[in-house]
Structure formats: structure tokens, C-alpha cells
Write an enzyme that holds these catalytic residues in place. Structure first.
Site, PDB file in Angstrom:
ATOM      1  N   GLU A   1      -9.609 -12.108  -7.368  1.00 53.71           N
ATOM      2  CA  GLU A   1      -8.303 -11.919  -6.734  1.00 53.71           C
ATOM      3  C   GLU A   1      -7.712 -13.235  -6.265  1.00 53.71           C
ATOM      4  O   GLU A   1      -6.554 -13.274  -5.848  1.00 53.71           O
ATOM      5  CB  GLU A   1      -8.440 -11.008  -5.509  1.00 53.71           C
ATOM      6  CG  GLU A   1      -9.034  -9.664  -5.813  1.00 53.71           C
ATOM      7  CD  GLU A   1      -8.924  -8.714  -4.648  1.00 53.71           C
ATOM      8  OE1 GLU A   1      -8.021  -7.898  -4.639  1.00 53.71           O
ATOM      9  OE2 GLU A   1      -9.765  -8.818  -3.726  1.00 53.71           O
TER      10      GLU A   1
ATOM     11  N   HIS B   1       0.807  -1.211   0.000  1.00 56.92           N
ATOM     12  CA  HIS B   1       0.000   0.000   0.000  1.00 56.92           C
ATOM     13  C   HIS B   1       0.839   1.260   0.000  1.00 56.92           C
ATOM     14  O   HIS B   1       0.403   2.298  -0.467  1.00 56.92           O
ATOM     15  CB  HIS B   1      -1.086  -0.069   1.066  1.00 56.92           C
ATOM     16  CG  HIS B   1      -2.198  -0.873   0.499  1.00 56.92           C
ATOM     17  ND1 HIS B   1      -2.169  -2.239   0.505  1.00 56.92           N
ATOM     18  CD2 HIS B   1      -3.269  -0.510  -0.252  1.00 56.92           C
ATOM     19  CE1 HIS B   1      -3.217  -2.682  -0.181  1.00 56.92           C
ATOM     20  NE2 HIS B   1      -3.900  -1.657  -0.641  1.00 56.92           N
TER      21      HIS B   1
ATOM     22  N   ASP C   1      -3.478  -8.965  -5.917  1.00 59.66           N
ATOM     23  CA  ASP C   1      -3.708 -10.144  -5.083  1.00 59.66           C
ATOM     24  C   ASP C   1      -3.716 -11.421  -5.908  1.00 59.66           C
ATOM     25  O   ASP C   1      -3.272 -12.467  -5.437  1.00 59.66           O
ATOM     26  CB  ASP C   1      -5.023  -9.995  -4.295  1.00 59.66           C
ATOM     27  CG  ASP C   1      -4.803  -9.181  -3.031  1.00 59.66           C
ATOM     28  OD1 ASP C   1      -3.801  -9.430  -2.342  1.00 59.66           O
ATOM     29  OD2 ASP C   1      -5.613  -8.278  -2.753  1.00 59.66           O
TER      30      ASP C   1
ATOM     31  N   CYS D   1      -8.350  -3.871 -12.288  1.00 58.30           N
ATOM     32  CA  CYS D   1      -8.121  -2.688 -11.449  1.00 58.30           C
ATOM     33  C   CYS D   1      -6.890  -2.828 -10.590  1.00 58.30           C
ATOM     34  O   CYS D   1      -6.598  -1.965  -9.777  1.00 58.30           O
ATOM     35  CB  CYS D   1      -9.342  -2.397 -10.591  1.00 58.30           C
ATOM     36  SG  CYS D   1      -9.704  -3.717  -9.419  1.00 58.30           S
TER      37      CYS D   1
HETATM   38  C1  PEP Z   1      -5.720  -5.999  -6.244  1.00 62.94           C
HETATM   39  O1  PEP Z   1      -5.522  -6.863  -5.385  1.00 62.94           O
HETATM   40  O2  PEP Z   1      -5.221  -6.041  -7.390  1.00 62.94           O
HETATM   41  C2  PEP Z   1      -6.548  -4.823  -5.925  1.00 62.94           C
HETATM   42  C3  PEP Z   1      -6.887  -3.968  -6.865  1.00 62.94           C
HETATM   43  O3  PEP Z   1      -6.910  -4.648  -4.621  1.00 62.94           O
HETATM   44  P1  PEP Z   1      -5.903  -4.081  -3.486  1.00 62.94           P
HETATM   45  O4  PEP Z   1      -4.612  -3.708  -4.162  1.00 62.94           O
HETATM   46  O5  PEP Z   1      -6.555  -2.922  -2.845  1.00 62.94           O
HETATM   47  O6  PEP Z   1      -5.757  -5.256  -2.581  1.00 62.94           O
HETATM   48 MG    MG Z   2      -6.747  -6.820  -3.634  1.00 61.93          MG
END
Ligand code: PEP
Ligand code: MG
Length: 559
Positions: free
Chosen positions: A415, A193, A439, A486
Site C-alpha cells: 500500500e 469508507h 492507499d 484487493c
Molecule cells: C487499499 O488501501 O486498497 C485497501 C484494500 O485497504 P483499505 O481500503 O481498507 O484501506
Molecule cells: Mg488500505
């Protein structure tokens, strides 16, 4: 303690593009517990007492001026801390400990705060929540007495590059609107993150830069978020060059292939400020609204009314446009204290995302109610999706709850490998899917996305990940339903034509990547995308997949 680094180049992984040069500021470490054994001589106790009193006044003043500048939730939090700092009881208890027991000023504040914490914890409920506020004020007063930086992201008036071992989600969230212009961490991977927030704030960032915390505070750092390098005290001409090269490719607001086939390009956002940035970058809508980012520092679940306000802030930026809202993805690398209070040995494999609804269904239902109310109040076309779905039953339960709440466009994120393999069955239940490649790569390769050491495995070009995306694309085509991406892969210009060839119908990314992805798609028609996808799918390694796709794309340039 790492050796001090005065010059040279550190290498890590570039996770957020751009180059920037500014002095290094190190994330202040947690304050150590002040020495309990030290006894202040009676003749020096008056000095310690006044040190406490002055520090408390200084902290209350700082908080007062920061409260005046802050807005929304940050303002409420700062104001609560200011009131505590001005609380005469905390100061009176601490000064009594100096006078009667000879404690040092810092130790006395520590002990007085501990006694207050115990009292509040015993009251339970909302009062217990204030323990974190007391600790914050305690640390501010002690840092003032000891004349050291307050733990966490430092407050500065000049631009700086923040250097840290790693950043907690709440640290990264507090970067917005501050003077931090670049990030360097020793740990973290490309989809951590820290990396995601850096990209969304447009901060060049390098993670996994071993030795970074040994940099001398104040040295000039040139951060190259593309090449993954951090130059310590670089020559002046390199700095000038970096400053000249900061360019963002503009996006005209409609993603399409060379033959005109539309591929909507949407933005990933974490709140209203991001949404406004995305709208001014001409994003066609929002493909991922990470709702958990609105509540990262909350110890108590937000009320439905508060949620309605937070969601409306994003929807209002995209009137008449699509906004895909993801329900809270709490847990793993972004725990929310009110949803994931307990310790888990393997949080990435634990009760995160939609799984929270197993133990707290009300949390999900409240969020859906808030979303339905926000959607009714704004004109954006709201679609809702769940993170971390692994089974058909989970998707069914989620879709039922959404529809019961009055939300009729329902999707899920893909995911987990399980969801990718079950895509055909999942399309019988939901209206769309969105592939979370961060993920999906983590779980397919069984590689923690936070570990920079395993960054080569957390790569969407890994053939196993591409083949799973291809299976989802095929299922989407067969069902005649949309397939978005995404994850961070959605913003990779080299991968974009491959994803479209695999059956992906829209891409969502940080707003800064829109222009470059649009330019890459404008060079390929549908046939080229299919050929690039086929070439990548046939590869045995990530490197071969990249090379195979690039060969197809360069043939287009030549031809
Ligand atoms: C992902 O896992 O690709 C996703 C878009 O969700 P996050 O990165 O918020 O886990
Ligand atoms: Mg994710």
C-alpha cells in the site's frame, strides 16, 4: 446553511454503481447544547418535569423494541442504553434541576447527564467506557423532548436515500439491514469508507455532491451511482426506468481468461453477513477480510474469545476455500477508539495499520492468537496479511509473530510506494502479497483519498501507480509467489485484464462486481492482457492509459 434545493440535478462522483429512487432523509446533525440561561417560570415547571419523564419512558420503550429485533453486539449495546434510559437516578436528577433551578427539560437532562459522566469518568476503566452510552441516552431523551431526529442515521420504516455532509465509519456500519437504499454525501472520495461500505452493501452512492445537504427532506431523489448524478424530484418515467434497470451480472464461480488461464475472483468482506452474501454470489474465496470493520464502534479492545467468534463467522462461509484475513487496519479514515485514541495531525501518515503494533504489540498478538484458534476450528484455508507495511523489518517482524502464533501462510499488503519498490526483498520473507490500490494511489500521488476534489489523482490508472503494480508483478513472477489486488481497482472490469498482464494472479472485490469482472477477463487471453498492460504502462497520463488499454481490448472484439 445551504439554500434549499427543490429540483434539478446535483453532480458528484459515482462510487457505487446502481440507480435508485427514494425520498431524501438528512443525517440528523449533532444536538446543540441546550440554552443554559433560559429560566422556566415556576408555574410551567411541572410541564417540563413531565416532558422529561415521558421522554425517558418513550426512549426506554423504543430501545426495548429495537433490542428485541437486534442480534449480537448491536443487541448488547442497545440493551445497555435501554437500562440507562430506565435509570431513575438520571431522571430524578434532571427533574430536580427543573424544580429547583428552573432549567428547561432539555437543559436539565444535559446537566444531569454531564454530572453522571463525570462520576463515571472518575471511576476509570470499564466504567469510563460507559460515558458514550450516557451521551447516547442523553441525546435520545433530549431529541424526544424537542421532537427532533436523534443524531446519526435516522430509523425509518420506509426506504430512503441518506443525505449527509459525510458519514463516520460507525454511521455507515449501522446502515446494514436498515431501510437506507442509497447514499449521497457532500464530501468523500472514491475510496473513502463511505464508498467502500456502500459498494459492499450494494447501495448506489454519490459522494462529493456539493449542495446535497440543501435538498429538502422528503424530496424524491434519483441516485445514479455510475454517472455520479442526483436528480431531485425527477419525472415519473425516469424513476420507472431506473427501477427497471437494476441488474447484477451473475458470476459462475470460476474466473478465467479466454484461454482458460485461471484468475481466481475473490470477495472483500467486513464480517459474517458480507461473507454470506459473497458466498451466495459464488466468490471463490475471500481476498480481503477487513477485520477492523467488526469492531468500529468499540471503545475497548475485543477479547480474544470475541474475536474468535467474529472471525469464525467469516471462515464458516467458505469451507475449504481461501480466506485472506487482514490484521486490524486501525487509523486514518477508520480509527478504532481502542487503538487510536490520540489526535494526530496527519493520521494517514501516522500510527495506523501495522504501525499500531509498535505501541501495542499485545493487540496484534491477541488478534493472531484469535485467528489461529478460528482457523483451527474451521476448514477455510486461512492466510494472514498486514496492512500499511513500509519496510522489510516490519514485514519480518510480522511474519515472525504470525508463525509463532501457528499461522503459516503469511503475506503483506502493498500500500506504500516503499513496499512496492522493495517487493523483491519482501518476497524473500512472505508467501504472498496483496496490492491495496486505494492507499497505494493515495500515497503515490500524495492525495488524500477522502477528498473528492482530488478524486482524479486517486486513480489506479495513474501511470505511476500502474508502474508500481508492474514492479510488484515482476517481483512476484520472479519469486513464483502470488500477487493479489484487493483495492477498489480489483473490481474495475476495464482494468482487470491490465492488472493480469502486469503480473497480478488474483483479484478481490465487492461481491456485486464479480460477474462484470469475470465477463471482462473471459474476453482476453494471456497475450492480450500482456499487450493491454504494456500499452497502459507506456502511457503518460491516466486518460491515455485507459485509452491505450481500451484500444487493445477493442482490437480483440474486432478480431
Ligand atoms: C487499499 O488501501 O486498497 C485497501 C484494500 O485497504 P483499505 O481500503 O481498507 O484501506
Ligand atoms: Mg488500505
Amino acid at each position: 446553511m445551504p439554500a434549499a434545493i427543490a429540483s434539478g440535478v446535483l453532480r458528484g462522483r459515482g462510487v457505487s454503481a446502481g440507480r435508485v429512487a427514494a425520498p431524501a432523509v438528512l443525517l440528523a446533525p449533532p444536538l446543540p447544547e441546550p440554552d443554559a440561561a433560559a429560566v422556566i417560570a415556576p408555574e410551567n415547571r411541572a410541564d417540563e418535569v413531565s416532558a422529561i419523564e415521558w421522554a425517558a419512558v418513550a426512549v426506554a420503550d423504543q430501545l426495548r423494541s429495537r433490542t428485541a429485533q437486534a442480534t449480537g453486539e448491536a443487541r448488547a449495546i442497545l440493551d445497555a442504553s435501554r437500562l440507562l434510559a430506565s435509570d431513575p437516578e438520571l431522571v430524578a436528577d434532571a427533574t430536580a434541576l427543573v424544580r429547583t433551578k428552573g432549567r428547561s427539560g432539555a437543559r436539565a437532562v444535559w446537566e444531569a447527564a454531564a454530572a453522571h459522566e463525570k462520576g463515571l469518568a472518575a471511576l476509570g476503566g470499564r466504567m469510563a467506557e460507559r460515558v458514550a452510552d450516557i451521551r447516547d441516552v442523553r441525546d435520545r431523551i433530549i431529541a424526544e423532548i424537542l421532537e427532533v431526529d436523534m443524531p446519526g442515521v435516522p430509523e425509518r420504516d420506509e426506504p430512503f436515500v441518506l443525505v449527509a455532509t459525510d458519514l463516520a465509519p460507525a454511521d455507515t456500519a449501522s446502515l446494514e439491514g436498515g431501510q437506507c437504499v442509497g447514499l449521497v454525501t457532500e464530501q468523500g472520495g472514491p475510496t473513502s469508507h463511505t464508498a467502500i461500505i456502500a459498494r459492499s452493501l450494494g447501495l448506489p452512492a454519490v459522494v462529493g455532491a456539493t449542495g446535497a445537504t440543501g435538498v429538502v427532506a422528503g424530496s424524491l431523489l434519483l441516485v445514479d451511482g455510475e454517472r455520479g448524478t442526483v436528480e431531485v424530484d425527477p419525472p415519473a418515467e425516469r424513476v420507472a426506468e431506473a427501477r427497471a434497470a437494476a441488474v447484477v451480472v451473475a458470476f459462475d464461480g470460476s474466473g478465467a481468461l479466454a484461454d482458460g488461464h485461471p484468475v481466481p475472483l475473490l470477495a472483500n468482506v467486513g464480517g459474517a453477513a458480507d461473507a454470506a452474501t459473497a458466498a451466495s454470489a459464488h466468490a471463490e474465496g475471500v481476498g480481503l477480510f477487513r477485520t477492523e470493520f467488526c469492531f468500529l464502534d468499540r471503545t475497548e479492545a475485543p477479547s480474544v474469545d470475541e474475536q474468535v467468534d467474529a472471525y469464525r463467522g467469516v471462515l464458516a462461509a467458505f469451507p475449504g476455500r481461501k480466506v485472506v484475513v487482514r490484521t486490524l487496519d486501525a487509523g486514518s479514515d477508520k480509527p478504532l477508539p481502542f487503538a487510536n485514541a490520540d489526535h494526530e495531525d496527519n493520521p494517514a501518515l501516522g500510527v495506523r495499520g501495522l504501525r499500531i503494533a509498535r505501541r501495542s504489540p499485545q493487540l496484534l498478538d491477541d488478534q493472531l492468537e484469535a485467528l489461529a484458534r478460528a482457523a483451527a476450528a474451521e476448514s477455510a484455508q486461512v492466510e494472514v496479511m498486514a496492512p500499511m507495511v513500509a519496510t522489510v523489518e516490519e514485514a519480518r517482524d510480522f511474519a515472525d509473530r504470525c508463525r509463532a502464533a501457528g499461522l503459516d501462510r503469511v503475506g503483506i499488503m502493498i500500500e506504500t510506494p516503499s513496499a512496492a519498490v522493495l517487493a523483491v526483498e519482501l518476497f524473500e520473507i512472505v508467501d504472498f502479497v496483496s496490492i491495496g490500490t486505494n492507499d497505494l494511489a493515495q500515497y503515490t500521488l500524495a492525495a488524500d483519498r477522502l477528498l473528492s476534489e482530488l478524486g482524479d489523482l486517486n486513480d489506479p490508472w495513474q501511470p505511476a501507480v500502474l508502474r508500481l503494480i508492474g514492479a510488484v508483478g515482476d517481483a512476484g513472477r520472479a519469486a513464483g509467489k502470488p500477487v493479489g489486488v484487493c483495492g477498489e481497482a480489483g473490481g474495475d472490469p476495464a482494468l482487470a485484464p491490465v492488472l493480469v498482464g502486469l503480473g497480478v494472479t488474483s483479484l478481490s472485490m465487492t461481491a456485486r462486481s464479480l460477474g462484470r469482472v469475470a465477463a471482462a477477463l473471459a474476453e482476453a487471453d494471456q497475450g492480450t492482457c500482456r499487450r493491454a498492460a504494456k500499452a497502459a504502462l507506456g502511457a503518460a497520463t491516466a486518460a491515455e492509459a485507459r485509452a491505450a488499454a481500451s484500444t487493445v481490448m477493442s482490437a480483440v472484439h474486432v478480431g
